[in-house]
Design an enzyme around this catalytic site. Sequence first.
Site, PDB file in Angstrom:
ATOM      1  N   SER A   1      83.956  76.759  22.623  1.00  0.00           N
ATOM      2  CA  SER A   1      84.005  78.213  22.436  1.00  0.00           C
ATOM      3  C   SER A   1      82.632  78.782  22.753  1.00  0.00           C
ATOM      4  CB  SER A   1      84.373  78.547  20.989  1.00  0.00           C
ATOM      5  OG  SER A   1      84.151  79.920  20.711  1.00  0.00           O
TER       6      SER A   1
ATOM      7  N   ASN B   1      91.716  69.286  22.174  1.00  0.00           N
ATOM      8  CA  ASN B   1      92.013  70.705  21.987  1.00  0.00           C
ATOM      9  C   ASN B   1      92.292  71.076  20.528  1.00  0.00           C
ATOM     10  OD1 ASN B   1      93.110  73.475  22.855  1.00  0.00           O
ATOM     11  ND2 ASN B   1      94.908  72.535  21.896  1.00  0.00           N
TER      12      ASN B   1
ATOM     13  N   VAL C   1      94.320  64.199  13.895  1.00  0.00           N
ATOM     14  CA  VAL C   1      92.980  63.753  14.306  1.00  0.00           C
ATOM     15  C   VAL C   1      92.094  63.394  13.115  1.00  0.00           C
ATOM     16  CG1 VAL C   1      93.090  65.108  16.440  1.00  0.00           C
ATOM     17  CG2 VAL C   1      91.978  66.101  14.408  1.00  0.00           C
TER      18      VAL C   1
ATOM     19  N   TYR D   1      83.359  77.396  11.948  1.00  0.00           N
ATOM     20  CA  TYR D   1      83.881  77.274  13.310  1.00  0.00           C
ATOM     21  C   TYR D   1      82.720  77.212  14.310  1.00  0.00           C
ATOM     22  CZ  TYR D   1      86.715  78.157  17.475  1.00  0.00           C
ATOM     23  OH  TYR D   1      87.311  78.055  18.713  1.00  0.00           O
TER      24      TYR D   1
ATOM     25  N   VAL E   1      91.326  84.141  24.145  1.00  0.00           N
ATOM     26  CA  VAL E   1      92.743  83.997  24.490  1.00  0.00           C
ATOM     27  C   VAL E   1      93.638  84.541  23.378  1.00  0.00           C
ATOM     28  CG1 VAL E   1      94.520  82.332  25.200  1.00  0.00           C
ATOM     29  CG2 VAL E   1      92.124  81.932  25.805  1.00  0.00           C
TER      30      VAL E   1
ATOM     31  N   ILE F   1      96.991  77.323  23.793  1.00  0.00           N
ATOM     32  CA  ILE F   1      96.265  76.770  24.942  1.00  0.00           C
ATOM     33  C   ILE F   1      96.644  75.317  25.167  1.00  0.00           C
ATOM     34  CG2 ILE F   1      93.977  76.233  25.876  1.00  0.00           C
ATOM     35  CD1 ILE F   1      92.868  78.565  24.224  1.00  0.00           C
TER      36      ILE F   1
ATOM     37  N   LYS G   1      81.739  73.901  16.679  1.00  0.00           N
ATOM     38  CA  LYS G   1      81.717  73.940  18.138  1.00  0.00           C
ATOM     39  C   LYS G   1      80.306  73.689  18.683  1.00  0.00           C
ATOM     40  CE  LYS G   1      86.101  74.727  18.773  1.00  0.00           C
ATOM     41  NZ  LYS G   1      86.976  73.688  19.368  1.00  0.00           N
TER      42      LYS G   1
END
Length: 608
Positions: free
Chosen positions: A174, A98, A72, A230, A261, A24, A234
């Site tokens: 997400s 991202n 990051v 995860y 995706v 993505i 998010k």
Amino acid sequence: MEEIPSDYSAEKRCALVTGGNKGIGLEICRQLASNDHILVVLTARDEKKGIEAVESLKTSGLSNVVFHQLDVTDPSSIASLENFLKTHFKKLDILVNNAAEIGLTIEADAFRAFNGFINVSDENPDLIKGVLTQNYYKAEKCIEINYYGTKAVTEALLPFLQLSSSANIVNVSSIYGTLQFIHNDKVKEELNNVESLTEERLDELLQWFLEDFKENKLEANGWPIIVSAYKMSKIALNAYTRMLARKFPSMRINCVHPGYVKTDISCNTGFITAEEGAKGPVKVALLPDNGPSGQYFDQTELSTCAVVTGGNKGIGLEICRQLASNGILVILTARDEKRGIEAVQSLKATGLSDVVFHQLDVKDPSSIASFANFLKTDFKKLDILVNNAGEIGLTIEANAFKAVEGFVSVCDENPDLMKGIMEQNYDKAEKCIETNYYGTKAVTEALLPFLQLSNSANIVNVSSVYGTLQFIHSEKVKEELNNVESLTEEGLDKLLQRFLKDFKENKLEVNGWPILVSAYKMSKAAVNAYTRILARKFPNMRINSVHPGYVKTDITRGTGFLTVEEGAKGPVKVALLPKDGPSGQYFDQTELSNILNPVIVLKTQNIY
């Protein structure tokens, strides 16, 4: 790092994408760079992969892309990026966060055979044993990258974004970041209440989660059980997005679920391509100065937004509950501010976080204007409008009413039975018409511009079987109301004024109007007619009226046959109709019905 294109100037916008070397992220870079007025800084942790990604874009003819290394989680890497921006660009217009990790080990073949994340649920953890494996090291790393890494990069680059005349921050999130995946109501409430939530408290919650992860207490303390880190990363990112938007009101700061995706992170089990998945983040990155901020986008659209009038109790409150349970952002409105706020708090106490309150008196033009301005400022568009606010239009002596089994015994053929039980007067009749018809009409007309911005708009007018034409005894009036091809809103107004004049002059029976519960019946008959007129006028929307059934509420003094849960099912079903659903129709609870000749089954379901 590569050389800056010679044609770069301060007039061009500068966009930076983290994790831009594949999936993505790479496609976001491609779509942004396709705009000649944007220069894209593609960043990646792996320098070799990042440079190769830029070369692949340049090979396809996109020259306005440069690379800079970025990890990051590494302060020195972030500082190097800051210095690069300061030296070459001075300012930043778009930041797309991202870069992310999934936070577990996936056995790819078994996962694909299992049909990917579509079948992953906290309710069936045993099904994915040997398919998805979590451990503390990966969980900690996931939180560090997805939340703390995003936060560190954002805070480092905020000074450059503040130099932009039109800054956008996009946090790629997400659907796993929605609060439905947390099973601890107290934690849900804290995360939803961004007005009081602080970054320090968010840190404490994440550390609590990690501690419980280490001690195998996830289920006991209500954390997500599967794909735990995860989801929490998010969820934290979504909360941070909203906090940051409040802190920097001149920027647009939003989070985006790109869709499921086909990428490495999903072992290519998704439903959409990277090209399709990038559309949402790119659209949000290019929002205009007056675009929304602090919002969650589901791919290219703001999460579905619904407004419910008269939402503080009874059927209205239950409609709000059921819509919010479907993952819809609900704006609960009520005339009484205190009761409305208490209603929202009651929903939030059950774990329904996506409910907000705004005062609305459907009879007050200034209240409607204030509400429309609120929608314009905070939401921009509206997907669902449920007109539920209503008045009965008479005085009821509750105990006597219950003794005669409520509206079951109300009939124009036996008006004497209701003496001393139900009393009508002109003031209450006028107020009933004003609220039920003119209030519905005023709110609808004020909110139509927002509904027209939705790609799938539904208007639901909560009506009644009392709104069907069988209760009108004048064939001429029946014919007028039924012939929607020739009936106009002006004609409907004149008809209602004739009714009110006859009410005042005690001519209801002689002129064929309803005799008992007169104003309520006429108001709902008018709502049904207006529904059909509006549906003809706006063929791209679904506009329907719904009789919820004879429900135990204050308006029926608790004499109904159905619970509010059952009564709300019809309006909610119609509110969620798909684009190709019916319009201009009358629903009897959850089923389409003939508006002229509804089936009346005494003492079962479809009573008055």
